[in-house]
Write an enzyme that holds these catalytic residues in place. Structure first.
Site, PDB file in Angstrom:
ATOM      1  N   VAL A  23      32.005  25.333  88.251  1.00 28.12           N
ATOM      2  CA  VAL A  23      30.856  24.896  87.437  1.00 28.12           C
ATOM      3  C   VAL A  23      30.958  23.405  87.141  1.00 28.12           C
ATOM      4  O   VAL A  23      30.013  22.644  87.336  1.00 28.12           O
ATOM      5  CB  VAL A  23      30.785  25.711  86.110  1.00 28.12           C
ATOM      6  CG1 VAL A  23      29.811  25.051  85.120  1.00 28.12           C
ATOM      7  CG2 VAL A  23      30.370  27.151  86.382  1.00 28.12           C
ATOM      8  N   ILE A 127      37.810  42.309  83.892  1.00 29.71           N
ATOM      9  CA  ILE A 127      38.649  43.164  84.755  1.00 29.71           C
ATOM     10  C   ILE A 127      38.047  44.559  84.887  1.00 29.71           C
ATOM     11  O   ILE A 127      38.416  45.324  85.759  1.00 29.71           O
ATOM     12  CB  ILE A 127      40.094  43.269  84.214  1.00 29.71           C
ATOM     13  CG1 ILE A 127      40.139  44.000  82.869  1.00 29.71           C
ATOM     14  CG2 ILE A 127      40.781  41.921  84.179  1.00 29.71           C
ATOM     15  CD1 ILE A 127      41.537  44.432  82.465  1.00 29.71           C
ATOM     16  N   ASP A 128      37.064  44.881  83.990  1.00 27.83           N
ATOM     17  CA  ASP A 128      36.511  46.251  83.980  1.00 27.83           C
ATOM     18  C   ASP A 128      35.575  46.548  85.133  1.00 27.83           C
ATOM     19  O   ASP A 128      35.332  47.706  85.439  1.00 27.83           O
ATOM     20  CB  ASP A 128      35.744  46.493  82.666  1.00 27.83           C
ATOM     21  CG  ASP A 128      36.643  46.387  81.454  1.00 27.83           C
ATOM     22  OD1 ASP A 128      36.115  46.274  80.333  1.00 27.83           O
ATOM     23  OD2 ASP A 128      37.874  46.370  81.642  1.00 27.83           O
ATOM     24  N   ARG A 155      56.362  54.929  91.104  1.00 29.87           N
ATOM     25  CA  ARG A 155      56.565  55.983  92.110  1.00 29.87           C
ATOM     26  C   ARG A 155      58.052  56.125  92.463  1.00 29.87           C
ATOM     27  O   ARG A 155      58.554  57.224  92.664  1.00 29.87           O
ATOM     28  CB  ARG A 155      55.750  55.665  93.374  1.00 29.87           C
ATOM     29  CG  ARG A 155      55.589  56.822  94.323  1.00 29.87           C
ATOM     30  CD  ARG A 155      54.766  56.416  95.523  1.00 29.87           C
ATOM     31  NE  ARG A 155      53.351  56.255  95.194  1.00 29.87           N
ATOM     32  CZ  ARG A 155      52.537  57.269  94.968  1.00 29.87           C
ATOM     33  NH1 ARG A 155      53.007  58.500  94.994  1.00 29.87           N
ATOM     34  NH2 ARG A 155      51.273  57.094  94.697  1.00 29.87           N
ATOM     35  N   ARG A 214      53.412  72.933  96.984  1.00 28.32           N
ATOM     36  CA  ARG A 214      53.272  72.375  98.338  1.00 28.32           C
ATOM     37  C   ARG A 214      54.505  71.591  98.743  1.00 28.32           C
ATOM     38  O   ARG A 214      54.674  71.144  99.860  1.00 28.32           O
ATOM     39  CB  ARG A 214      52.008  71.476  98.338  1.00 28.32           C
ATOM     40  CG  ARG A 214      51.363  71.221  99.687  1.00 28.32           C
ATOM     41  CD  ARG A 214      52.051  70.140 100.438  1.00 28.32           C
ATOM     42  NE  ARG A 214      51.522  68.802 100.165  1.00 28.32           N
ATOM     43  CZ  ARG A 214      52.285  67.721 100.175  1.00 28.32           C
ATOM     44  NH1 ARG A 214      53.580  67.824 100.316  1.00 28.32           N
ATOM     45  NH2 ARG A 214      51.759  66.523  99.991  1.00 28.32           N
ATOM     46  N   LYS A 216      55.690  68.822  96.773  1.00 27.95           N
ATOM     47  CA  LYS A 216      55.795  67.497  96.153  1.00 27.95           C
ATOM     48  C   LYS A 216      56.877  67.560  95.081  1.00 27.95           C
ATOM     49  O   LYS A 216      56.940  68.535  94.328  1.00 27.95           O
ATOM     50  CB  LYS A 216      54.469  67.098  95.492  1.00 27.95           C
ATOM     51  CG  LYS A 216      53.328  66.756  96.449  1.00 27.95           C
ATOM     52  CD  LYS A 216      52.045  66.473  95.678  1.00 27.95           C
ATOM     53  CE  LYS A 216      50.893  66.212  96.611  1.00 27.95           C
ATOM     54  NZ  LYS A 216      50.708  64.756  96.883  1.00 27.95           N
ATOM     55  N   GLN A 254      47.329  43.887  82.837  1.00 27.48           N
ATOM     56  CA  GLN A 254      46.206  43.896  83.790  1.00 27.48           C
ATOM     57  C   GLN A 254      45.278  42.710  83.566  1.00 27.48           C
ATOM     58  O   GLN A 254      44.434  42.402  84.401  1.00 27.48           O
ATOM     59  CB  GLN A 254      45.406  45.193  83.637  1.00 27.48           C
ATOM     60  CG  GLN A 254      46.188  46.436  83.993  1.00 27.48           C
ATOM     61  CD  GLN A 254      45.526  47.665  83.410  1.00 27.48           C
ATOM     62  OE1 GLN A 254      44.729  48.314  84.043  1.00 27.48           O
ATOM     63  NE2 GLN A 254      45.850  47.959  82.172  1.00 27.48           N
TER      64      GLN A 254
HETATM   65  O1  F6P Z   1      36.950  44.268  78.567  1.00 24.17           O
HETATM   66  C1  F6P Z   1      38.213  43.998  79.088  1.00 24.17           C
HETATM   67  C2  F6P Z   1      39.247  44.764  78.317  1.00 24.17           C
HETATM   68  O2  F6P Z   1      40.489  44.459  78.829  1.00 24.17           O
HETATM   69  C3  F6P Z   1      39.052  46.273  78.323  1.00 24.17           C
HETATM   70  O3  F6P Z   1      39.482  46.866  79.524  1.00 24.17           O
HETATM   71  C4  F6P Z   1      39.896  46.653  77.139  1.00 24.17           C
HETATM   72  O4  F6P Z   1      39.589  47.927  76.624  1.00 24.17           O
HETATM   73  C5  F6P Z   1      39.522  45.543  76.150  1.00 24.17           C
HETATM   74  O5  F6P Z   1      39.222  44.398  76.935  1.00 24.17           O
HETATM   75  C6  F6P Z   1      40.599  45.189  75.166  1.00 24.17           C
HETATM   76  O6  F6P Z   1      39.993  44.293  74.255  1.00 24.17           O
HETATM   77  P1  F6P Z   1      40.883  43.243  73.416  1.00 24.17           P
HETATM   78  O7  F6P Z   1      41.374  42.197  74.361  1.00 24.17           O
HETATM   79  O8  F6P Z   1      39.900  42.668  72.412  1.00 24.17           O
HETATM   80  O9  F6P Z   1      42.001  44.022  72.785  1.00 24.17           O
END
Ligand code: F6P
Length: 324
Positions: A23, A127-128, A155, A214, A216, A254
């Site tokens: 940007v 990330i969602d 794993r 099976r 596993k 994540q």
């Molecule tokens: O929206 C992204 C996210 O990481 C969701 O996956 C998660 O539930 C939420 O933010 C957590 O929110 P905060 O960072 O406010 O705790």
């Protein structure tokens, strides 16, 4: 249009810095002045602006998080507070706004345009991956890979101890992260809020028993946080099946980490498209950039409305075949 501002809002996502960089440098190359709003909607209410020049965004393409920072702001939901923010935007002569964030941030961006007239372009960054109108959001690919790295590690110990593991991933009320991590991680079972009506402990335990019969000796269950607590699920499975069961909550790992090439590419392409689209806009206009297939798209609010993104039920069905 002479001066634009860019901001990151909601949960941070790897690749947001690539978008900020795109940007800023696209705007500068078009002869615009570019400002950054710090700390998301909170910063808009607190008049936290910073000039962005080319060097401000140097050396950030490979960094997770967002150099502008972000902060959730309940205060922004109040109209009287929003009008204070509009006053700051007007005072600083901001002709156009670029908002990078998740689904909630898109609503905020459109509300700014509706109430103040200032044109806005929304860039889906979360990330969602729960934003309708784009196949993928900035950060999703990196979060999936972080989840895969964790699954591969879990794993090893699951096999060594002949255990079942319930791995809880983020995603708020959606299961896009859980499905992609589970599908590409070879999980035996994927629990997502979109499939909640099929989620019964008896079915899960039946699948665990079938897997053990099976031959596993261990199993991985990926569970979206929107379904419930992995700690409770693990306890119930162990109690019902007799298989030692443990749980791991991936949580905020994540959200961080060096953005993947895919997340960086989305950030760069979305950032460029947003600036080019914003310059063509007049007061009262807004919209969102996205990707559909390999094409970078631009959608108006009427194209997205309150539509919900659909989960890939085919991947879920295939996973049931692959995990026998
Ligand atoms: O929206 C992204 C996210 O990481 C969701 O996956 C998660 O539930 C939420 O933010 C957590 O929110 P905060 O960072 O406010 O705790």
């Amino acid at each position: 249009m002479q001066r634009i501002a860019v901001m990151t809002t909601g949960g941070d996502a790897p690749g947001m810095n690539a978008a900020i960089r795109a940007v800023a440098r696209t705007g500068i190359s078009c002869g615009l002045e570019v400002l950054g709003v710090e700390k998301g909607y909170y910063g808009l209410l607190d008049n936290l602006f910073v000039e962005l020049c080319s060097s401000s965004v140097g050396g950030i393409i490979n960094k997770g998080g967002t150099i502008l920072q972000t902060r959730r702001s309940k205060e922004f939901h109040l109209p009287e507070n929003r009008h204070v923010a509009y006053g700051f935007l007007k005072q600083r002569k901001i002709d156009g706004l670029i908002v990078i964030g998740g689904d909630g941030s898109r609503k905020g961006a459109y509300q700014i345009t509706k109430e103040s007239g200032i044109p806005a372009v929304f860039i889906p960054g979360s990330i969602d991956n729960d934003v309708y109108g784009t196949d993928q959001t900035i950060g999703f690919d990196t979060a999936v890979n972080s989840g895969l790295e964790a699954i591969d590690r879990i794993r090893d110990t699951a096999a060594s101890h002949e255990r079942v593991f319930v791995v809880e991933v983020m995603g708020r009320e959606h299961g896009f992260l859980a499905l992609e991590i589970g599908f590409t991680g070879g999980a035996e079972i994927i629990l997502a809020p979109e499939f909640k009506k099929d989620i019964k402990l008896s079915n899960i335990c039946r699948a665990v028993d079938a897997g053990i019969r099976r031959g596993k000796n261990s199993m991985i269950i990926v569970m979206a946080e929107g379904v419930g607590l992995s700690s409770e699920m693990a306890q119930s499975i162990e109690h019902k099946t007799g298989m030692e069961t443990r749980y791991t909550v991936l949580g905020y790992i994540q959200r961080g980490g060096r953005p993947s090439a895919r997340s960086r590419r989305l950030g760069l392409m979305f950032g460029y498209e947003a600036v080019m689209r914003l310059q063509q806009m007049t007061r009262g206009q807004c919209g969102m950039v996205g990707i559909q297939g390999s094409e970078i798209t631009f959608l108006h609010p009427r194209d997205t409305g309150r539509k919900e993104k659909k989960i890939d039920v085919h991947a879920r069905a295939l996973n049931a075949v692959f995990s026998i």
